[in-house]
Design a protein around this motif. Structure first.
Motif, PDB file in Angstrom:
ATOM      1  N   GLY A   9      -9.797  -3.333   3.112  1.00 48.55           N
ATOM      2  CA  GLY A   9      -8.602  -4.171   3.029  1.00 48.55           C
ATOM      3  C   GLY A   9      -7.616  -3.782   1.939  1.00 48.55           C
ATOM      4  O   GLY A   9      -6.577  -4.411   1.783  1.00 48.55           O
ATOM      5  N   ASN A  10      -7.954  -2.740   1.159  1.00 47.31           N
ATOM      6  CA  ASN A  10      -7.098  -2.318   0.048  1.00 47.31           C
ATOM      7  C   ASN A  10      -6.379  -1.007   0.349  1.00 47.31           C
ATOM      8  O   ASN A  10      -6.895  -0.156   1.068  1.00 47.31           O
ATOM      9  CB  ASN A  10      -7.935  -2.139  -1.225  1.00 47.31           C
ATOM     10  CG  ASN A  10      -8.578  -3.422  -1.679  1.00 47.31           C
ATOM     11  OD1 ASN A  10      -7.939  -4.471  -1.689  1.00 47.31           O
ATOM     12  ND2 ASN A  10      -9.845  -3.357  -2.031  1.00 47.31           N
ATOM     13  N   PHE A  11      -5.212  -0.847  -0.226  1.00 51.96           N
ATOM     14  CA  PHE A  11      -4.416   0.381  -0.136  1.00 51.96           C
ATOM     15  C   PHE A  11      -5.017   1.402  -1.095  1.00 51.96           C
ATOM     16  O   PHE A  11      -5.101   1.161  -2.298  1.00 51.96           O
ATOM     17  CB  PHE A  11      -2.966   0.035  -0.489  1.00 51.96           C
ATOM     18  CG  PHE A  11      -2.015   1.194  -0.579  1.00 51.96           C
ATOM     19  CD1 PHE A  11      -2.211   2.370   0.138  1.00 51.96           C
ATOM     20  CD2 PHE A  11      -0.878   1.103  -1.385  1.00 51.96           C
ATOM     21  CE1 PHE A  11      -1.318   3.421   0.061  1.00 51.96           C
ATOM     22  CE2 PHE A  11       0.031   2.146  -1.466  1.00 51.96           C
ATOM     23  CZ  PHE A  11      -0.194   3.315  -0.755  1.00 51.96           C
ATOM     24  N   GLU A  12      -5.446   2.544  -0.571  1.00 46.56           N
ATOM     25  CA  GLU A  12      -6.106   3.571  -1.383  1.00 46.56           C
ATOM     26  C   GLU A  12      -5.451   4.934  -1.157  1.00 46.56           C
ATOM     27  O   GLU A  12      -4.684   5.119  -0.220  1.00 46.56           O
ATOM     28  CB  GLU A  12      -7.603   3.669  -1.006  1.00 46.56           C
ATOM     29  CG  GLU A  12      -8.393   2.389  -1.180  1.00 46.56           C
ATOM     30  CD  GLU A  12      -8.656   2.026  -2.623  1.00 46.56           C
ATOM     31  OE1 GLU A  12      -8.416   2.874  -3.520  1.00 46.56           O
ATOM     32  OE2 GLU A  12      -9.089   0.887  -2.883  1.00 46.56           O
ATOM     33  N   GLY A  13      -5.783   5.896  -2.021  1.00 43.09           N
ATOM     34  CA  GLY A  13      -5.329   7.274  -1.856  1.00 43.09           C
ATOM     35  C   GLY A  13      -4.345   7.719  -2.932  1.00 43.09           C
ATOM     36  O   GLY A  13      -3.976   6.960  -3.826  1.00 43.09           O
ATOM     37  N   THR A  14      -3.924   8.969  -2.823  1.00 46.04           N
ATOM     38  CA  THR A  14      -2.991   9.573  -3.780  1.00 46.04           C
ATOM     39  C   THR A  14      -1.699   8.769  -3.867  1.00 46.04           C
ATOM     40  O   THR A  14      -1.169   8.538  -4.956  1.00 46.04           O
ATOM     41  CB  THR A  14      -2.654  11.017  -3.345  1.00 46.04           C
ATOM     42  OG1 THR A  14      -3.851  11.713  -3.062  1.00 46.04           O
ATOM     43  CG2 THR A  14      -1.886  11.760  -4.411  1.00 46.04           C
ATOM     44  N   VAL A  15      -1.187   8.351  -2.725  1.00 48.80           N
ATOM     45  CA  VAL A  15       0.069   7.592  -2.693  1.00 48.80           C
ATOM     46  C   VAL A  15      -0.109   6.249  -3.408  1.00 48.80           C
ATOM     47  O   VAL A  15       0.774   5.817  -4.156  1.00 48.80           O
ATOM     48  CB  VAL A  15       0.561   7.387  -1.248  1.00 48.80           C
ATOM     49  CG1 VAL A  15       1.759   6.461  -1.194  1.00 48.80           C
ATOM     50  CG2 VAL A  15       0.902   8.738  -0.612  1.00 48.80           C
ATOM     51  N   ALA A  16      -1.250   5.607  -3.220  1.00 50.43           N
ATOM     52  CA  ALA A  16      -1.529   4.343  -3.914  1.00 50.43           C
ATOM     53  C   ALA A  16      -1.489   4.549  -5.424  1.00 50.43           C
ATOM     54  O   ALA A  16      -0.956   3.711  -6.166  1.00 50.43           O
ATOM     55  CB  ALA A  16      -2.885   3.791  -3.484  1.00 50.43           C
ATOM     56  N   ASP A  17      -2.034   5.675  -5.888  1.00 48.99           N
ATOM     57  CA  ASP A  17      -2.005   5.983  -7.327  1.00 48.99           C
ATOM     58  C   ASP A  17      -0.576   6.142  -7.833  1.00 48.99           C
ATOM     59  O   ASP A  17      -0.228   5.651  -8.914  1.00 48.99           O
ATOM     60  CB  ASP A  17      -2.803   7.260  -7.618  1.00 48.99           C
ATOM     61  CG  ASP A  17      -4.295   7.089  -7.360  1.00 48.99           C
ATOM     62  OD1 ASP A  17      -4.765   5.933  -7.340  1.00 48.99           O
ATOM     63  OD2 ASP A  17      -4.979   8.108  -7.168  1.00 48.99           O
ATOM     64  N   TYR A  18       0.253   6.827  -7.056  1.00 50.98           N
ATOM     65  CA  TYR A  18       1.669   6.976  -7.426  1.00 50.98           C
ATOM     66  C   TYR A  18       2.359   5.613  -7.499  1.00 50.98           C
ATOM     67  O   TYR A  18       3.127   5.337  -8.427  1.00 50.98           O
ATOM     68  CB  TYR A  18       2.409   7.860  -6.417  1.00 50.98           C
ATOM     69  CG  TYR A  18       2.379   9.335  -6.739  1.00 50.98           C
ATOM     70  CD1 TYR A  18       3.177   9.867  -7.751  1.00 50.98           C
ATOM     71  CD2 TYR A  18       1.556  10.195  -6.023  1.00 50.98           C
ATOM     72  CE1 TYR A  18       3.141  11.219  -8.037  1.00 50.98           C
ATOM     73  CE2 TYR A  18       1.527  11.555  -6.306  1.00 50.98           C
ATOM     74  CZ  TYR A  18       2.320  12.060  -7.321  1.00 50.98           C
ATOM     75  OH  TYR A  18       2.284  13.394  -7.605  1.00 50.98           O
TER      76      TYR A  18
END
Length: 197
Positions: free
Chosen positions: A17-26
Motif C-alpha cells: 500500500g506504500n509508494f516505493e522505489g527510486t522515484v519515491a526517494d526523490y
C-alpha cells in the motif's frame, strides 16, 4: 495530490500500500527541501494514472517522460532521472555493439509506455512489435517470435534474474536514454517553479 506509475520496479511501484522505489526517494527529498506534503492517490496502471490526472484527481505525477501529446494538459519539470534502455536477446547471442545489427529484425516493446513513440522516431530502421507487458515481450524472444525485447535497464534486470536466468540476457543497450520529469497540472505555474528549483 500525487499519482505515480504504479508498476515500474525499481523506479516507482506500490508495495504493502506504500509508494516505493527510486522515484519515491526523490519525492521524499523534494518534500524535505520544499516542505511540500504529498497526498498519495493509488492507481493500478499508468493509463489509470493519466486518467486521474486529466480528471484532476491528482495534481502531479511523480515520474513521467515528456511526450508531445501530453503537453496539452501537463507541464513538465526539468528532468531529474535519465533511464537507459536494455536490449534483451537469447543467451547464445553475442553482445550488440552496433544498433544496425537489429535492422529488419522484429523488436518487441511494451505498448503501455509512451516511450515507444520516442524510440520509433529515433530508430526508424527498427521494426517494433507491440506487446502488452514485459513478460509477454521476454516470452516472445524466448519462443523466437521476436529477435529482441527493449525495456528499461533496471526493470529488465530484476525480471531476468528471477525468471529467465540462463535463457535470456541483456546483450546491449541503446544510446538513447529516457529523461523523466514530474508532471504538474497546466494552471499551477507556482508549483512547477518550486519543483524546478
Amino acid at each position: 495530490t500525487m499519482c505515480i506509475v504504479p508498476d515500474l520496479k525499481p523506479y516507482s511501484f506500490i508495495q504493502n500500500g506504500n509508494f516505493e522505489g527510486t522515484v519515491a526517494d526523490y519525492m521524499k527529498l523534494i518534500s524535505t527541501k520544499t516542505k511540500l506534503d504529498y497526498k498519495f492517490i493509488k492507481t493500478e496502471t499508468i493509463d489509470e494514472t493519466i486518467k486521474f490526472f486529466q480528471d484532476k484527481k491528482c495534481e502531479i505525477i511523480a515520474s513521467i517522460p515528456k511526450v508531445k501529446e501530453r503537453e496539452k494538459y501537463m507541464n513538465f519539470s526539468k528532468p531529474y532521472i535519465d533511464v537507459s534502455f536494455a536490449i534483451v536477446t537469447k543467451n547464445d547471442f553475442n553482445f550488440i555493439d552496433d544498433i544496425s545489427i537489429l535492422k529488419d529484425k522484429k523488436i518487441a516493446i511494451s505498448s503501455k509506455y509512451a516511450y515507444i513513440e520516442i524510440l520509433k522516431k529515433v530508430y526508424p530502421s527498427l521494426s517494433f512489435v507491440k506487446v502488452d507487458n514485459i513478460d509477454e515481450g521476454l516470452k516472445a524472444v524466448l519462443h523466437s517470435k521476436a529477435f529482441a525485447y527493449i525495456d528499461l535497464v533496471h526493470t529488465t534486470m530484476g525480471i531476468l534474474q528471477n525468471n529467465y536466468l540462463g535463457k535470456l540476457k541483456i546483450s546491449g543497450k541503446l544510446d538513447q536514454t529516457l529523461p523523466v520529469s514530474i508532471a504538474v497540472t497546466k494552471n499551477d505555474k507556482v508549483l512547477l517553479s518550486i519543483l524546478n528549483k
